[in-house]
Design an enzyme around this catalytic site. Structure first.
Site, PDB file in Angstrom:
ATOM      1  N   GLU A   1      10.714 -15.620  -0.866  1.00 23.04           N
ATOM      2  CA  GLU A   1      11.483 -14.958   0.180  1.00 23.04           C
ATOM      3  C   GLU A   1      10.941 -15.395   1.533  1.00 23.04           C
ATOM      4  O   GLU A   1       9.874 -15.998   1.626  1.00 23.04           O
ATOM      5  CB  GLU A   1      11.407 -13.432   0.051  1.00 23.04           C
ATOM      6  CG  GLU A   1      10.008 -12.853   0.225  1.00 23.04           C
ATOM      7  CD  GLU A   1       9.984 -11.341   0.050  1.00 23.04           C
ATOM      8  OE1 GLU A   1      11.059 -10.734  -0.012  1.00 23.04           O
ATOM      9  OE2 GLU A   1       8.876 -10.789  -0.008  1.00 23.04           O
TER      10      GLU A   1
ATOM     11  N   PHE B   1      -7.581   4.132  -6.121  1.00 21.20           N
ATOM     12  CA  PHE B   1      -7.154   3.744  -4.767  1.00 21.20           C
ATOM     13  C   PHE B   1      -6.191   4.758  -4.151  1.00 21.20           C
ATOM     14  O   PHE B   1      -5.302   4.396  -3.385  1.00 21.20           O
ATOM     15  CB  PHE B   1      -6.523   2.350  -4.774  1.00 21.20           C
ATOM     16  CG  PHE B   1      -7.461   1.274  -5.241  1.00 21.20           C
ATOM     17  CD1 PHE B   1      -8.359   0.692  -4.370  1.00 21.20           C
ATOM     18  CD2 PHE B   1      -7.459   0.854  -6.567  1.00 21.20           C
ATOM     19  CE1 PHE B   1      -9.241  -0.292  -4.801  1.00 21.20           C
ATOM     20  CE2 PHE B   1      -8.331  -0.129  -7.010  1.00 21.20           C
ATOM     21  CZ  PHE B   1      -9.224  -0.700  -6.126  1.00 21.20           C
TER      22      PHE B   1
END
EC number: 6.4.1.3
Length: 681
Positions: A288, A348
């Site tokens: 992309e 996390f």
């Protein structure tokens, strides 16, 4: 050139743009929400305009509010940063209608590259390598299975709109293709309001490598090398570097030329990034194009000397590029580590709160800048450089409303090995307290053999930390260095402790020379011989280490030299020793006399409380719902409850089979970290 620019963003990227605008003599306007009233970007800007409540969808991404701030301040141009409105073609259109310059590409380029199907078709027409796949619209699951078989498994099923990992599934067989098509379609409709799906070949063991391009409105375009971004988790980059340790010059040139061709095909004029996936044979495929400044742009700036923000502003002002492809030289190596407010030991999960201590390492210059095609300043020296892009300060708040990134720590050096070593020292020197953060994890990555060798793919974190990050155990060579340093520091602390006020220097009570340093379950008997320049620490195997330092008791950061090599320790005092953090390890270090060490070995170890039959809250949050009841038998992996934190819902699941004995919380309750939600029999 513009006199005034508004930055339609916040945090570190707003601060980054302000620095360059200030260098160019352009005044700046910041916008801020209620949560950012005291933010660093507000303090740095020449003017600041309040635009609403903390949630971004009520402030930073409300186009009408940003436009009102532009009108109120008379800003001639707007830099969108990254995220928020940076790739919103309607925002670019609104600016154009108002006669305000968008510091970014034309609206048409944003629209063309923002749609994955359209961008891939344009890439194919521009002779850019693309992943084999089907670019038409897929009507149903049966067609998805048929196309998947034509392409060949494994395949990636993707939503045409959006990103961030939503609407994406990997399928290895017909059943997974059928299920993945429906799941991706549903996610895409819910997340982006657009359920168009396409299918392409999934490249196994891929690297994520991107090319930085820079184009103007006069038909000129160049590429500024690549960035290696393979170390990711949940599609979020964690570590980036430039150049890539994997590419050769021929592949770099081919990728760069294709990236520029794609940019020119859509009339691109600004800084942009073309992302590729690269397989083990150096075949590369277009992924992309990001029509904005990337988070990781500093590593490109460090190896090329090009200020990308300045170039974006000059291009937006209508100037032609002053840099040709021949001017671009990749010098040295740069690495970026993203410092996040999160708890690496708890999956996390985001962390919020006040930064009670925030002391980044000192920044140093990395060499010359390329200005108008000419190098300004001295050639890069052989020394490493440190750069820290941040949007926070000591005493500031990390809010639940925005991205948890605190800073982007970058190092530059003549070689990759030197840049890695500089990053290790910089991470050890970075002091952050008051919130959870990922410094230990970043240190672990910098020491990982696969990263050091450059042999990593996008699966690095998932493969190397399958059970999550569980901390760092230092190898014995590092333990001995820390033990020697701790012994030398303990001697200094003992001299201070035994000194009587008013006594002359060098007349203190004699401090012992024989000690036992205990850390990470190992004992190191040592003997210290001190002189005016430092200490020689001898081990019982006959080896010794020379330690020099200007550390004094009370300092929270110790910069030492151990056998001529730097060692940086974060130091806290505990009974009988120190709490030391270095290279990702968190150590309790005890320094005792031989007799004390002998007695300590006989003392029973105090065990932490048993929480194996409890479900603890992993972060501050709000209970949204409880999915079980007392007496219910639950299976491993079964959903127990849902907690909302930082506007994201997190499902807590059973770690093993059991029966619910007690539930201590209900929907609507606010919980702190480690609150007991439920107990099991």
């Amino acid at each position: 050139m513009f006199n005034k620019i508004l930055i339609a963003n916040r945090g570190e990227i707003a601060c980054r743009v302000i620095k360059t605008a200030r260098k160019m003599g352009i005044s700046t306007v910041a916008i801020y929400s209620d949560a950012d009233k005291q933010a660093l970007h507000v303090q740095m800007a020449d003017e600041a305009v309040h635009i609403g409540p903390p949630p971004a969808n009520q402030s930073y991404i409300v186009i009408d509010k940003v436009m009102a701030a532009i009108r109120a301040t008379g800003a001639q141009a707007v830099h969108p940063g990254y995220g928020f409105l940076s790739e919103n073609s309607k925002f670019a259109e609104a600016l154009e209608a108002e006669g305000v310059i968008f510091v970014g590409p034309p609206k048409g380029a944003i629209e063309a590259m923002g749609d994955k199907i359209t961008s891939k078709k344009i890439a194919q027409e521009a002779n850019v390598s693309t992943v084999p796949g089907y670019m038409g619209l897929i009507e149903d699951a049966d067609e998805a299975v048929k196309i998947s078989n034509q392409i060949g498994y494994p395949v990636m099923i993707k939503a045409s709109a959006g990103g961030g990992g939503k609407g994406m599934r990997i399928a290895w067989n017909d059943q997974e293709a059928r299920e993945g098509f429906q799941s991706s379609k549903n996610e895409a409709a819910n997340s982006f309001g657009d359920d168009r799906i396409f299918i392409e070949k999934f490249v196994t063991q891929p690297r994520h490598i991107e090319i930085q391009v820079l184009c103007d409105s006069h038909g000129n375009g160049i590429y500024l090398g690549e960035r290696e971004c393979s170390i990711q988790r949940r599609n979020q980059k964690v570590v980036e570097e430039a150049p890539s340790p994997f590419l050769d010059e021929a592949t770099r040139r081919a990728m760069g030329e294709q990236a520029v061709a794609l940019a020119k095909a859509v009339g691109y004029a600004s800084a942009g990034t073309v992302e590729f996936i690269v397989d083990g044979q150096k075949n590369f495929y277009f992924l992309e194009m990001n029509t904005r400044l990337q988070v990781e742009h500093p590593v490109t700036e460090l190896i090329t000397g090009v200020d990308l923000v300045e170039q974006m502003i000059r291009v937006a002002a209508g100037e032609p590029l002053s840099i040709t492809q021949g001017d671009v030289k990749l010098t040295g190596w740069a690495i970026e580590n993203r410092l996040y407010a999160e708890d690496p030991y708890r999956g996390f999960l985001p962390s919020i709160g006040r930064l009670t201590r925030y002391r980044p390492p000192a920044e140093t210059a990395a060499g010359p800048l390329l200005v108008n095609g000419k190098w300004q300043g001295d050639a890069p020296s052989g020394e490493a450089a440190v750069r820290n892009d941040t949007g926070v300060y000591e005493g500031g708040e990390i809010s639940m409303y925005y991205d948890p990134m605190i800073a982007k720590l970058c190092t530059w050096a003549p070689t990759r090995a030197a840049a890695i070593e500089a990053m290790r020292i910089a991470l050890d020197s970075f002091e952050v307290e008051g919130i959870g953060h990922n410094l230990p994890f970043l240190s672990a990555v910098m020491d990982h053999p696969k990263f050091i060798s450059g042999d990593m793919t996008t699966a690095f974190i998932a493969e190397e930390y399958p059970e999550g990050f569980e901390g760092v155990n230092l190898p014995e060579t590092d333990l001995r260095r820390v033990a020697a340093a701790a012994a030398a520091m303990h001697r200094v602390a003992e001299i201070r402790r035994t000194r009587v006020s008013g006594r002359m220097d060098n007349h203190e009570r004699r401090v012992g020379t024989e000690w036992v340093v205990t850390l990470q379950g190992a004992d190191f008997p040592v003997t210290i011989a001190a002189d005016h320049d430092g200490s020689t620490v001898s081990f019982d195997d006959g080896s010794s280490m020379r330690v020099t330092s200007d550390w004094t008791p009370g300092d929270q950061l110790a910069n030492l030299m151990v056998d001529g090599a730097p060692l940086v320790l974060k130091v806290g005092k505990i009974s009988g020793g120190f709490r030391i953090r270095t290279r990702g390890a968190d150590l309790k270090v005890h320094v005792r006399t031989p007799r004390q060490a002998e007695l300590a070995r006989l003392m029973p170890e105090k065990l932490p409380p048993d929480t194996s039959k409890m479900l603890l809250c992993p972060m501050p949050g709000l209970i949204v719902k409880v999915d079980v009841e007392v007496g219910q038998e639950v299976q491993e992996g079964q959903a127990l409850c849902t907690i909302e934190a930082m506007k994201m819902e997190n499902i807590l699941r059973a770690e093993k089979k059991g029966v619910v004995a007690k539930i201590n919380a209900s929907a609507g309750n606010s919980l702190a970290v480690d609150d007991v939600i439920m107990e099991f029999e």
